[in-house]
Motif scaffolding. Sequence first.
Motif, short mmCIF file in Angstrom:
data_model
loop_
_atom_site.label_atom_id
_atom_site.label_comp_id
_atom_site.label_asym_id
_atom_site.label_seq_id
_atom_site.Cartn_x
_atom_site.Cartn_y
_atom_site.Cartn_z
N PRO A 287 -114.65 -39.34 78.65
CA PRO A 287 -113.26 -39.81 78.68
C PRO A 287 -112.42 -39.10 77.62
CG PRO A 287 -114.67 -41.44 77.65
CD PRO A 287 -115.58 -40.38 78.21
N LEU A 288 -111.11 -39.18 77.82
CA LEU A 288 -110.16 -38.53 76.90
C LEU A 288 -110.40 -37.02 76.84
CD1 LEU A 288 -110.14 -41.10 73.95
CD2 LEU A 288 -108.56 -40.98 75.87
N ALA A 289 -110.63 -36.40 77.99
CA ALA A 289 -110.90 -34.97 78.00
C ALA A 289 -109.67 -34.17 77.58
CB ALA A 289 -111.36 -34.53 79.40
N VAL A 290 -108.47 -34.62 78.00
CA VAL A 290 -107.24 -33.89 77.64
C VAL A 290 -106.94 -34.00 76.15
CG1 VAL A 290 -104.76 -33.73 78.05
CG2 VAL A 290 -106.31 -34.09 79.97
N PRO A 291 -106.95 -35.19 75.54
CA PRO A 291 -106.74 -35.22 74.08
C PRO A 291 -107.80 -34.45 73.30
CG PRO A 291 -106.41 -37.39 75.02
CD PRO A 291 -107.00 -36.55 76.10
N LEU A 292 -109.05 -34.50 73.76
CA LEU A 292 -110.08 -33.73 73.06
C LEU A 292 -109.85 -32.23 73.21
CD1 LEU A 292 -113.27 -35.81 73.91
CD2 LEU A 292 -112.07 -35.68 71.73
N ALA A 293 -109.38 -31.80 74.38
CA ALA A 293 -109.05 -30.39 74.56
C ALA A 293 -107.89 -29.98 73.65
CB ALA A 293 -108.71 -30.12 76.02
N ALA A 294 -106.91 -30.88 73.49
CA ALA A 294 -105.80 -30.59 72.57
C ALA A 294 -106.30 -30.50 71.13
CB ALA A 294 -104.72 -31.65 72.70
N LEU A 295 -107.24 -31.38 70.77
CA LEU A 295 -107.81 -31.31 69.43
C LEU A 295 -108.56 -30.00 69.21
CD1 LEU A 295 -108.41 -32.76 66.75
CD2 LEU A 295 -110.43 -33.75 67.83
N ILE A 296 -109.27 -29.54 70.23
CA ILE A 296 -109.96 -28.25 70.14
C ILE A 296 -108.96 -27.11 70.03
CG2 ILE A 296 -111.45 -26.66 71.42
CD1 ILE A 296 -112.89 -29.11 72.53
N PHE A 297 -107.82 -27.23 70.73
CA PHE A 297 -106.77 -26.20 70.64
C PHE A 297 -106.24 -26.06 69.21
CE2 PHE A 297 -102.21 -25.23 70.67
CZ PHE A 297 -102.21 -24.00 71.29
N PHE A 298 -105.90 -27.19 68.60
CA PHE A 298 -105.37 -27.13 67.23
C PHE A 298 -106.47 -26.80 66.22
CE2 PHE A 298 -102.21 -29.91 69.31
CZ PHE A 298 -101.07 -29.16 69.04
N GLY A 299 -107.71 -27.20 66.52
CA GLY A 299 -108.80 -26.85 65.61
C GLY A 299 -109.11 -25.38 65.58
N ALA A 300 -108.76 -24.66 66.66
CA ALA A 300 -109.01 -23.22 66.69
C ALA A 300 -108.15 -22.46 65.70
CB ALA A 300 -108.76 -22.67 68.10
N PHE A 301 -107.06 -23.07 65.22
CA PHE A 301 -106.20 -22.41 64.23
C PHE A 301 -106.83 -22.44 62.84
CE2 PHE A 301 -103.25 -23.31 67.61
CZ PHE A 301 -102.42 -22.21 67.61
N ILE A 302 -107.86 -23.25 62.64
CA ILE A 302 -108.61 -23.27 61.38
C ILE A 302 -109.99 -22.73 61.68
CG2 ILE A 302 -109.38 -24.66 59.43
CD1 ILE A 302 -107.31 -26.72 60.15
N PRO A 303 -110.24 -21.46 61.48
CA PRO A 303 -111.54 -20.89 61.85
C PRO A 303 -112.69 -21.61 61.15
CG PRO A 303 -109.96 -19.16 61.35
CD PRO A 303 -109.34 -20.45 60.94
N THR A 304 -113.79 -21.71 61.85
CA THR A 304 -115.04 -22.29 61.37
C THR A 304 -114.93 -23.80 61.14
OG1 THR A 304 -115.56 -20.19 60.28
CG2 THR A 304 -116.87 -22.09 59.66
N LEU A 305 -114.06 -24.22 60.23
CA LEU A 305 -113.95 -25.64 59.90
C LEU A 305 -113.35 -26.44 61.05
CD1 LEU A 305 -114.35 -27.75 57.69
CD2 LEU A 305 -112.05 -27.22 56.87
#
Length: 433
Positions: A287-305
Motif C-alpha cells: 500500500p501507499l505505492a505512490v507516496p513511497l515512490a515520491a519518497l524515493i524520488f526525493f531521496g535520490a537527491f541525497i546520494p547514498t543516505l
Amino acid sequence: MTAQRGSEPGAGAPEVVGTRTTDPAAGRAAPDAATTAPTRDTAPPPRAARPRWAIPHGLDVAAGLAWRVVLIAAAVATLIYVAGTLSVVLVPVVLALILASLLAPEAHLMSSRVRWLPHAVATAVVIIAGLAVVGGVFTGVVYAFISGLPDLTSAFTSSLSEIQNWVRTGPLGLNNQQFAQLGDQILAGIQQSQATIAASALGAVGTVGELFTEGLLALFTLIFLIHDGGAIWRFLLRGVPRTVRDRADVAGRRAFASLVGYTRAIVVVAFIDAVTAGLGLWLIGVPLAVPLAALIFFGAFIPTLGAVISGAVAALVALVSGGITDALLVVLLLLAVQNLEGYILQPLFLGKSIKLHPLAVVLPIACGLVVAGIPGALLAVPLVTVIDNGVRSLTRPSDADVDPATVNPLDPRSARPEFGADPVVNVAPPGEH
C-alpha cells in the motif's frame, strides 16, 4: 718564492719580489693586483658556533606545520559557524541557485527563440510553470497518501494482533496478566511524554512558519537569479583582481554549467528510480505505492543516505502490510533499482565530468546534515560539484587562455576540460541581454 726582475737593476723599473712590487722612486711597497683581487682558493669565513639552546630542525618544521594546520582549522570552524548561524538565509539562496540552474536554460531558450517575448515574461512563465509542476506533484502525493492511509491502518492493526499472538504463544510465553502489565507500562510512558509531544507539536508549527518564510526568500531570490543572473555575476567579478578576472570568469561559468548538468541529470535519474520502484511496489501489492515512490524520488537527491532511508521506510511498510515475504521482495527491488542507477543511469546522464568519489559524497552530506539538517544534506553534493569544477578550472593550465565569451554557462558541456577548444555559440548568462 722566486724573485722576478722586469729589467736590469738601476733602470728605474719596479722590482717584483714575491707578491709585492717595490718602487724605488716611491720608496715604499705598493700592493700588487694579485693581492687585491679575490682568489677562488680563499676559504669562507668560519660559521658561527651554534648555540646550545637552538631549536632542532625537525621540531621547527613540526611547529610550522602545526600552527598552519591550527590556522586552517580555525578558518574552517569559523566558516562552518557562520554558515550554521546564517543557515536560514544561506539555505534558501543555495536552493534558489540550484533551481535557477534548472530553470534558467529554459527561460533563456524561450526568450531567444521567440524574439518578441521579453526576458521578464519568459522568466515569469518558467517560474509559474515550475511552481505548478511542483504543486501538482505534492498534491498528488498527499491525495494518494490520504486515500491509502485506511488500508495501511487496517494492515497495521492486523500486524499488531499478530505481534500480540506471537508474544503470548512465542518464545516469550507471556500470559495475559504479564501482557497487560507490559501494555500498562507502555501507556504510562506515553502519558509521561505528553508534555514533550505537545512541545514538539508547537515546534512543528514554528517550523512550518519558518519554512514558509524561507520558501518566500528562495522564490524571491530565484526570480532575480533567472532574470538578472548575468548582471549579478558581473557585479561579483568586480571583487576579483583584474589580472585574473578572465580566469575567474571562465571558472565560474564552468562551475555553473556543471551545476546545470548535475541538476538535469539527477532529476532524470530520480524520476526513473521513482517510476521503477513505484511500479514494483504496486506489483508486489504494497500500500501507499505512490507516496513511497515520491519518497524515493526525493531521496535520490541525497546520494547514498537518501536511498537507505527511503528503502528502509518502504521495507517497513511492506513488512507491516504483507509480512516478511513482501519486505524481502521490496529489498530486492530497491537493490535492483540502485544497481540500475549506479551502473547505467549515472554514467549515462552524469558522465565523467561531474562524477565525484564516494568519499567526496558521504563526507559533505554528513557535514551538511550537522550544519543545516536535512536541507544541508540535500544541498551538500551540488555545492561540492560546483566547487570541484571551479577549482579544477582555476588550476588547469589550459584554461588560462580560454576566452570567457566562448564558455556557455547554461550548457553542461562547458564543464568539460576540452570545451574551450570547441566552436560554440556565444550564449549570454541568464538575464544578460
